[in-house]
Design a protein around this motif. Structure first.
Motif, short mmCIF file in Angstrom:
data_model
loop_
_atom_site.label_atom_id
_atom_site.label_comp_id
_atom_site.label_asym_id
_atom_site.label_seq_id
_atom_site.Cartn_x
_atom_site.Cartn_y
_atom_site.Cartn_z
N ARG A 1 0.83 -1.21 0.00
CA ARG A 1 0.00 0.00 0.00
C ARG A 1 0.86 1.25 0.00
NH1 ARG A 1 -5.56 -0.26 3.28
NH2 ARG A 1 -6.34 -2.16 2.36
N CYS B 1 -10.27 1.43 -1.00
CA CYS B 1 -9.68 2.78 -0.89
C CYS B 1 -10.36 3.81 -1.79
CB CYS B 1 -8.20 2.74 -1.26
SG CYS B 1 -7.21 1.74 -0.16
N CYS C 1 -11.59 6.13 2.33
CA CYS C 1 -10.32 5.85 2.99
C CYS C 1 -10.61 5.35 4.40
CB CYS C 1 -9.48 7.12 3.06
SG CYS C 1 -8.04 6.90 4.13
N SER C 2 -10.00 4.24 4.77
CA SER C 2 -10.23 3.70 6.11
C SER C 2 -9.10 4.05 7.07
CB SER C 2 -10.38 2.17 6.04
OG SER C 2 -11.34 1.83 5.10
N CYS D 1 -5.67 3.54 6.97
CA CYS D 1 -4.80 2.41 7.34
C CYS D 1 -3.42 2.87 7.78
CB CYS D 1 -4.68 1.42 6.18
SG CYS D 1 -3.61 1.97 4.84
N CYS E 1 -4.49 7.46 -1.88
CA CYS E 1 -4.93 8.19 -0.69
C CYS E 1 -5.23 9.66 -1.02
CB CYS E 1 -3.85 8.14 0.40
SG CYS E 1 -2.97 6.60 0.49
N ARG F 1 -12.13 11.16 -4.67
CA ARG F 1 -12.94 9.96 -4.73
C ARG F 1 -14.14 10.06 -5.68
NH1 ARG F 1 -9.69 9.49 -1.12
NH2 ARG F 1 -8.86 7.47 -0.55
#
Ligand code: SF4
Length: 618
Positions: free
Chosen positions: A281, A593, A597-598, A600, A610, A614
């Motif tokens: 990632r 993603c 976005c979680s 991470c 990132c 979106r």
């Protein structure tokens, strides 16, 4: 090139083309005119190693530097190894035919835990001491990288330094430092100490480990100024990163004999068992223009008529349709076929199918990973059965008749009903075929159901989970067999014994090194190959060394345990992985993603998905 002595042996072994070098595009330099020689070792056969993209990239990159000559070394197959030992021929590099003990660097790529014994065996065959402490001079520096380097501890005693993360920049920085150290007359110990300060370098000898009475790790203490945490390296701009414009073209058939074009790194998905999905990632893409021009150059320079668009999940490339349009504007005319491996079930659209079917119709492969929806939610494989059936119907209407489905057994929370659903899903695909009105006329369908055994891996939300024991895995394999009733379905499964050893090494610590050393003394090699692997012999070794393999494979770790890889930082935080593990137990999925976005942790690299907008991407 190999000498007369080796040539004589070639008459006695299978596939002599593995051992001669001299292939189109292999790089020959004058060894008197280079400053640094790097033996790039792939701890498996020529056919497997020559198919590996990372090796192709680094081989070309290193050789693009004037003062470096990088050569290839592969593990000789059993017959050749025997002949080499009998005739006193040390392991040599294919380009020069020189023994690996002549090289400044001996580098291994660690793709698979079961190749560790091949790595040690290759050093032994090359006459290089296997333990780092026994190589005291500033030469034969043994380095390793690749996905298994994310838990370097089981091989910590053998490797001088590990490259953590992507190698393109850090490898060259270390080689430059070596050159400088040698010119200044520094010792190996001084070189290693200085290397440890380069980001992405881990020198295991600079860390002391202490253990608790219950066998878990008590502390991990750096010394001599080594960093407490080693942060992975990552290529930020994929369009600017090095990519070869030619590949060495093998003389014998290899596993993937085609041009390979990397289209992006990382994966947006976050399947909870998948180490690659976390350690690479964040996702970073190349542009369609870059991919198109690199593909053209590769096909022109290698003569290949097939180019494979490589990534962890090719249909997740955000500009896949414009890319295929660009490529098909010339590939059809030049009779070059495009293959899209790693397609997701939900990524096989009519549009993509029409683009790739123009040239070649190979079998379709999908990886639903689990048979039931509940289980797919646990592992965060966001694929529904109706999507899979729609995709198969699209493919069947387009003329496809063979489908391979990959599954895993032994996943956390799995029940026998979940296991039976693997067979049921295979049957549903067969039924879909016969319900598709415009399927290929007069042909029957062939569905292959393959089940591997789950191996919990570091840097995944399941890194704390126990692996099922071997008898339980056997029971599950039998249950699938018993649940398949159609002759149209073929069932394959992966040997549980090798998965067990993989689980031991994947989450092992450096106490396993003594078992590895003993295995090397006893001539273990090719553990990943059924003809050479013996779990019984491994269990004898563990017993002699006082190691309980179940401690590593079948034990549930607590969230607060110090894990052997906790000092390595791949961007994704432990707290995120823990949260994902808890969500798995609640059957809660996590969006990918591009949807949301979680958090991470990988955004700290400042690049990639990132930072994409979106709303434009979904
Ligand atoms: S920080 Fe967000 S967008 Fe970036 S990789 Fe992690 S989850 Fe995906």
């Amino acid at each position: 090139m190999v000498g007369k002595e080796v040539e004589r042996l070639l008459l006695k072994v299978q596939k002599p083309g593995r051992y001669v070098g001299g292939e189109l595009n292999s790089v020959i330099k004058d060894k008197r005119k280079v400053d640094l020689r790097f033996a790039f070792c792939f701890p498996d056969t020529y056919e497997v190693g020559m198919s590996h993209l990372g090796m192709k990239i680094l081989y070309s990159l290193f050789n693009s530097v004037e003062y470096i000559w990088c050569e290839r070394v592969f593990a000789p197959w059993v017959d050749m190894e025997e002949e080499m030992i009998k005739h006193g021929i040390p392991l040599y590099a294919l380009e020069s035919g020189d023994p690996i003990s002549d090289f400044d660097f001996i580098g291994f790529t660690l793709q698979y835990e079961l190749s560790y014994t091949n790595m040690l065996n290759m050093l032994k065959l090359g006459g290089v001491p296997v333990k780092s402490a026994d190589r005291t001079e500033l030469k034969n520096i043994v380095v390793a990288g690749g996905p298994c380097a994310c838990n370097p501890e089981p091989v910590a005693d053998f490797i001088d330094l590990f490259f953590i993360g992507e190698g393109e920049e850090v490898d060259l920085e270390v080689m430059e430092l070596f050159r400088k150290c040698r010119a200044e007359g520094k010792s190996k110990a001084e070189f290693l100490r200085l290397s440890a300060n380069i980001e992405g370098v881990y020198v295991p000898s600079l860390y002391d480990v202490e253990y608790n009475e219950d066998g878990t790790i008590k502390s991990f203490v750096p010394k001599d100024g080594a960093p407490a945490v080693i942060r992975k390296r990552l290529m930020k701009k994929m369009d600017e990163s090095f990519y070869p414009d030619n590949f060495v073209v093998p003389l014998v058939e290899i596993v993937h004999d085609r041009a390979v074009q990397e289209i992006f790194r990382g994966c947006i998905r976050g399947c909870r068992f998948c180490q690659a999905g976390f350690i690479y990632r964040p996702v970073r893409e190349k542009s369609p223009d870059t991919i198109n021009s690199q593909c053209r150059a590769l096909c022109q320079n290698t003569g290949y008529d097939e180019v494979s668009l490589s990534s962890l999940s090719s249909s997740d490339y955000s500009r896949i349709v414009p890319l295929l349009e660009k490529l098909t504007s010339w590939t059809g005319e030049e009779k070059v076929s495009i293959s899209l491996p790693s397609l997701r079930v939900d990524g096989f659209t009519d549009e993509i199918m029409n683009k790739i079917k123009t040239v070649r119709k190979s079998g379709l492969t999908f990886a639903p990973e689990a048979g039931s929806q509940r289980m797919r939610d646990v592992i965060n494989k966001n694929v529904r059965q109706d999507e899979l059936m729609n995709t198969c119907a699209t493919a069947f209407a387009g003329g496809w008749t063979t489908v391979k489905l990959y599954f895993m057994i032994g996943l956390p929370t799995e029940t026998m009903d979940d296991v039976a659903d693997i067979a049921n899903l295979g049957q549903a695909v067969v039924d879909t075929y016969y319900r598709t009105p415009n399927r290929a006329k007069g042909k029957s369908v062939r569905v292959t159901v393959s089940a591997s055994s789950f191996v919990p891996k570091p840097f995944t939300p399941f890194q704390w989970e126990p692996q099922d024991t071997i008898p339980v895995l056997h029971e599950k394999q039998q249950h699938i067999k018993d649940s398949i009733t159609s002759k149209k379905i073929q069932f394959n499964y992966h040997d549980a014994d090798t998965s067990y050893l993989e689980a031991v090494f994947a989450r092992g610590d450096r106490r396993l090194c003594k078992a590895m050393e003993l295995a090397c003394e006893r001539g273990f090699h090719f553990d990943g190959w059924n003809d050479c692997f013996s779990l019984e012999k491994w269990l004898e070794i563990f017993d002699e060394c006082g190691i309980d393999p179940a401690f590593y494979a079948n034990r549930r770790r607590s969230f607060d345990e110090i894990l052997p890889w906790d000092h390595i930082d791949y961007g994704v935080t432990k707290s995120f992985l823990k949260k994902e593990c808890e969500r798995a137990y609640n059957s809660q999925t996590t969006p990918h993603c591009r949807l949301k976005c979680s958090g991470c942790g990988a955004a700290k690299y400042g690049e990639g998905v990132c930072f994409e907008k979106r709303e434009n991407l979904v």
